[in-house]
Design a protein around this motif. Sequence first.
Motif, PDB file in Angstrom:
ATOM      1  N   SER A 261      25.781  21.930 -76.506  1.00  0.00           N
ATOM      2  CA  SER A 261      25.953  22.042 -75.046  1.00  0.00           C
ATOM      3  C   SER A 261      26.631  23.362 -74.675  1.00  0.00           C
ATOM      4  O   SER A 261      26.319  23.957 -73.638  1.00  0.00           O
ATOM      5  CB  SER A 261      26.754  20.859 -74.514  1.00  0.00           C
ATOM      6  N   THR A 262      27.531  23.826 -75.522  1.00  0.00           N
ATOM      7  CA  THR A 262      28.192  25.110 -75.277  1.00  0.00           C
ATOM      8  C   THR A 262      27.185  26.241 -75.389  1.00  0.00           C
ATOM      9  O   THR A 262      27.131  27.129 -74.530  1.00  0.00           O
ATOM     10  CB  THR A 262      29.339  25.321 -76.281  1.00  0.00           C
TER      11      THR A 262
ATOM     12  N   VAL B 187      33.160  25.068 -69.831  1.00  0.00           N
ATOM     13  CA  VAL B 187      32.891  25.037 -71.273  1.00  0.00           C
ATOM     14  C   VAL B 187      33.940  25.847 -72.021  1.00  0.00           C
ATOM     15  O   VAL B 187      34.480  25.407 -73.036  1.00  0.00           O
ATOM     16  CB  VAL B 187      31.467  25.591 -71.547  1.00  0.00           C
ATOM     17  N   ILE B 188      34.233  27.023 -71.515  1.00  0.00           N
ATOM     18  CA  ILE B 188      35.207  27.893 -72.169  1.00  0.00           C
ATOM     19  C   ILE B 188      36.614  27.301 -72.079  1.00  0.00           C
ATOM     20  O   ILE B 188      37.369  27.323 -73.055  1.00  0.00           O
ATOM     21  CB  ILE B 188      35.140  29.314 -71.559  1.00  0.00           C
TER      22      ILE B 188
ATOM     23  N   ASP C  97      38.227  24.206 -77.997  1.00  0.00           N
ATOM     24  CA  ASP C  97      39.421  24.324 -78.829  1.00  0.00           C
ATOM     25  C   ASP C  97      39.444  25.739 -79.421  1.00  0.00           C
ATOM     26  O   ASP C  97      38.545  26.545 -79.189  1.00  0.00           O
ATOM     27  CB  ASP C  97      39.442  23.249 -79.922  1.00  0.00           C
ATOM     28  N   SER C  98      40.468  26.062 -80.186  1.00  0.00           N
ATOM     29  CA  SER C  98      40.612  27.435 -80.682  1.00  0.00           C
ATOM     30  C   SER C  98      39.465  27.814 -81.620  1.00  0.00           C
ATOM     31  O   SER C  98      39.002  28.954 -81.610  1.00  0.00           O
ATOM     32  CB  SER C  98      41.954  27.627 -81.376  1.00  0.00           C
ATOM     33  N   TYR C  99      38.977  26.876 -82.412  1.00  0.00           N
ATOM     34  CA  TYR C  99      37.867  27.168 -83.325  1.00  0.00           C
ATOM     35  C   TYR C  99      36.597  27.489 -82.533  1.00  0.00           C
ATOM     36  O   TYR C  99      35.930  28.485 -82.791  1.00  0.00           O
ATOM     37  CB  TYR C  99      37.620  25.984 -84.267  1.00  0.00           C
ATOM     38  N   GLU C 100      36.277  26.632 -81.583  1.00  0.00           N
ATOM     39  CA  GLU C 100      35.081  26.877 -80.781  1.00  0.00           C
ATOM     40  C   GLU C 100      35.259  28.126 -79.916  1.00  0.00           C
ATOM     41  O   GLU C 100      34.309  28.877 -79.700  1.00  0.00           O
ATOM     42  CB  GLU C 100      34.726  25.677 -79.911  1.00  0.00           C
TER      43      GLU C 100
ATOM     44  N   LEU D  59      33.567  33.663 -78.586  1.00  0.00           N
ATOM     45  CA  LEU D  59      33.831  35.108 -78.544  1.00  0.00           C
ATOM     46  C   LEU D  59      32.880  35.874 -79.446  1.00  0.00           C
ATOM     47  O   LEU D  59      32.343  36.919 -79.056  1.00  0.00           O
ATOM     48  CB  LEU D  59      35.277  35.400 -78.939  1.00  0.00           C
ATOM     49  N   ARG D  60      32.656  35.365 -80.660  1.00  0.00           N
ATOM     50  CA  ARG D  60      31.717  36.020 -81.573  1.00  0.00           C
ATOM     51  C   ARG D  60      30.301  36.023 -80.986  1.00  0.00           C
ATOM     52  O   ARG D  60      29.603  37.030 -81.030  1.00  0.00           O
ATOM     53  CB  ARG D  60      31.708  35.325 -82.936  1.00  0.00           C
ATOM     54  N   TRP D  61      29.886  34.892 -80.441  1.00  0.00           N
ATOM     55  CA  TRP D  61      28.547  34.802 -79.871  1.00  0.00           C
ATOM     56  C   TRP D  61      28.393  35.793 -78.722  1.00  0.00           C
ATOM     57  O   TRP D  61      27.377  36.493 -78.633  1.00  0.00           O
ATOM     58  CB  TRP D  61      28.262  33.374 -79.386  1.00  0.00           C
ATOM     59  N   LEU D  62      29.391  35.863 -77.858  1.00  0.00           N
ATOM     60  CA  LEU D  62      29.328  36.799 -76.729  1.00  0.00           C
ATOM     61  C   LEU D  62      29.226  38.240 -77.213  1.00  0.00           C
ATOM     62  O   LEU D  62      28.442  39.023 -76.676  1.00  0.00           O
ATOM     63  CB  LEU D  62      30.541  36.622 -75.820  1.00  0.00           C
ATOM     64  N   ALA D  63      30.019  38.594 -78.225  1.00  0.00           N
ATOM     65  CA  ALA D  63      29.990  39.961 -78.754  1.00  0.00           C
ATOM     66  C   ALA D  63      28.628  40.286 -79.360  1.00  0.00           C
ATOM     67  O   ALA D  63      28.137  41.413 -79.232  1.00  0.00           O
ATOM     68  CB  ALA D  63      31.090  40.137 -79.798  1.00  0.00           C
TER      69      ALA D  63
END
Length: 63
Positions: A4-5, A31-32, A36-39, A44-48
């Motif tokens: 879903s994210t 969603v953001i 949690d910190s892991y997601e 952040l990685r996906w956005l980059a």
Amino acid sequence: MRPSTLRALKRAAELTRQNRLTEAVLITEPVILTADSYEGDEILRWLAEHVTDFTGDTDKEAR
């Protein structure tokens, strides 16, 4: 990352390319904020890695 994210991020990219930034933020903000910190790190990685999904810019030489 939850499916879903990922769907929300992809939809936000689509809306952003259509100059519908307000709608993109309305979809992704909850969603953001609930990640949690892991997601959050995954987001952040996906956005980059998918900046061009939001900008539509595929000219890598311009960077």
